[in-house]
Design an enzyme around this catalytic site. Structure first.
Site, PDB file in Angstrom:
ATOM      1  N   SER A 178      -3.771   3.228   2.019  1.00  0.00           N
ATOM      2  CA  SER A 178      -2.918   2.365   1.328  1.00  0.00           C
ATOM      3  C   SER A 178      -2.704   2.839  -0.280  1.00  0.00           C
ATOM      4  O   SER A 178      -3.374   3.748  -0.624  1.00  0.00           O
ATOM      5  CB  SER A 178      -3.849   0.946   0.793  1.00  0.00           C
ATOM      6  OG  SER A 178      -3.040  -0.011   0.234  1.00  0.00           O
ATOM      7  N   SER A 179      -1.514   2.480  -1.172  1.00  0.00           N
ATOM      8  CA  SER A 179      -1.377   3.053  -2.348  1.00  0.00           C
ATOM      9  C   SER A 179      -0.541   1.822  -3.199  1.00  0.00           C
ATOM     10  O   SER A 179      -0.074   0.770  -2.414  1.00  0.00           O
ATOM     11  CB  SER A 179      -0.384   4.136  -2.157  1.00  0.00           C
ATOM     12  OG  SER A 179       0.920   3.789  -1.441  1.00  0.00           O
TER      13      SER A 179
END
Length: 327
Positions: free
Chosen positions: A96-97
């Protein structure tokens, strides 16, 4: 609403936030004053208490409570820089970012929301985008769904800390969130290989769907539960793939293609969009024949019997099927 007092005062890092908003606006985003207000008011640092910087030895963790003031300063510079940040890594794999803020702003502009709209976000991430949507529309209008329970829990925690409470569900984003439907808008913060049919069935007629597909952003207008059509935006977009019910196609072998083409972002977009449908050499011939077409010349049509990508015209000579749900 949404303000949180911290040790730095009631509005910590306000100068950094203002500088980021100025930079995003200078890049051509935040045309709607309501979105400019959202980016000004919602503190990104509460949603990114730590992030990972890639390096030759793996990922380095920078966080807000590091005892080293120089590392804390690097954390803060990253949070309020117009760059994407890796926020969840497992076994060396990015899960995730937090997206680049200017790209988020462009996507929110392009979502074309209006007061009273109900929005479904696919991919909760840090919760920052859900907070921006809640600022604009009201938290009761916003639903976010993420497959990873840890990511969903972290998003809820960040949102609570910032003073927001939109609905965050844990589940397969490809299936949407039927219990909160119908939606006027669906936006995804993760890349899909094709358009999940469940999204259309949870939309009202006339709804807009904005999602990363290939390395672009497709903007679809929904006609009914089985039909949608639209074009790609000019903006390039690189997102973590959606995990769950949609299986991304494996890249085709590109041996023998010229390096000049493989290094070209627009050709790589066509190559990704036509994976498992066009032979790479066939894609290269089309790309040259049509004068190296840009993203906005391409579109996608969705029907109950299938979906396909096309160049210039949905009924024209250049069209190919997209990979269906489940691969």
């Amino acid at each position: 609403m949404g303000a949180t007092a911290e040790s730095g005062g009631p509005h910590p890092y306000a100068d950094e936030r203002a500088a980021l908003v100025t930079e995003i606006a200078a890049a051509g985003a935040l045309k709607d004053p309501a979105w400019r207000a959202a980016f000004t008011d919602v503190p990104r640092h509460l949603f990114v208490p730590y992030w990972f910087r890639p390096g030759p030895g793996g990922y380095e963790r920078l966080w807000s409570e590091d005892p080293d003031p120089r590392r804390r300063a690097r954390w803060l510079r990253g949070v309020y820089a117009d760059v994407p940040l890796a926020t969840r890594v497992r076994d060396g794999v990015l899960l995730s970012s937090s997206s680049q803020p200017s790209l988020m702003a462009r996507m929110l502009d392009e979502l074309e929301v209006r007061d009273g709209h109900r929005v479904l976000e696919i991919g909760a991430g840090t919760g920052y985008n859900a907070a921006l949507l809640a600022h604009r529309l009201g938290e009761e209008q916003v639903t976010s769904v993420d497959l990873d329970p840890e990511t969903a829990d972290a998003a809820r925690s960040h949102l609570r800390r910032a003073g927001w409470a939109p609905t965050v569900e844990t589940g397969d984003g490809a299936r949407g969130c039927p219990r909160r439907a119908p939606y006027d808008r669906i936006t995804a913060t993760c890349a899909v290989p094709s358009v999940p049919p469940d999204w259309l069935s949870q939309c009202v007629p006339g709804a807009r769907i904005l999602a990363p597909l290939s390395t672009g952003l497709i903007a679809l207008r929904v006609r009914d539960a089985g039909h949608a059509e639209g074009r790609f935006l000019p903006t390039p977009a690189y997102f973590v793939p959606l995990r769950g019910g949609l299986t991304a196609p494996a890249p085709r072998y590109t041996g023998g293609l010229p390096r000049t083409a493989l290094d070209d972002d627009l050709f790589r977009f066509l190559l990704s969009l036509s994976t498992n449908s066009l032979d790479p050499h066939e894609a290269l011939a089309l790309w040259h024949l049509e004068g190296r077409p840009r993203r906005e010349r391409f579109g996608v049509t969705v029907t109950p019997s299938g979906q396909w990508a096309w160049l210039d015209d949905a009924a024209g000579p250049y069209a190919w099927p997209l990979l269906g749900p489940g691969g």
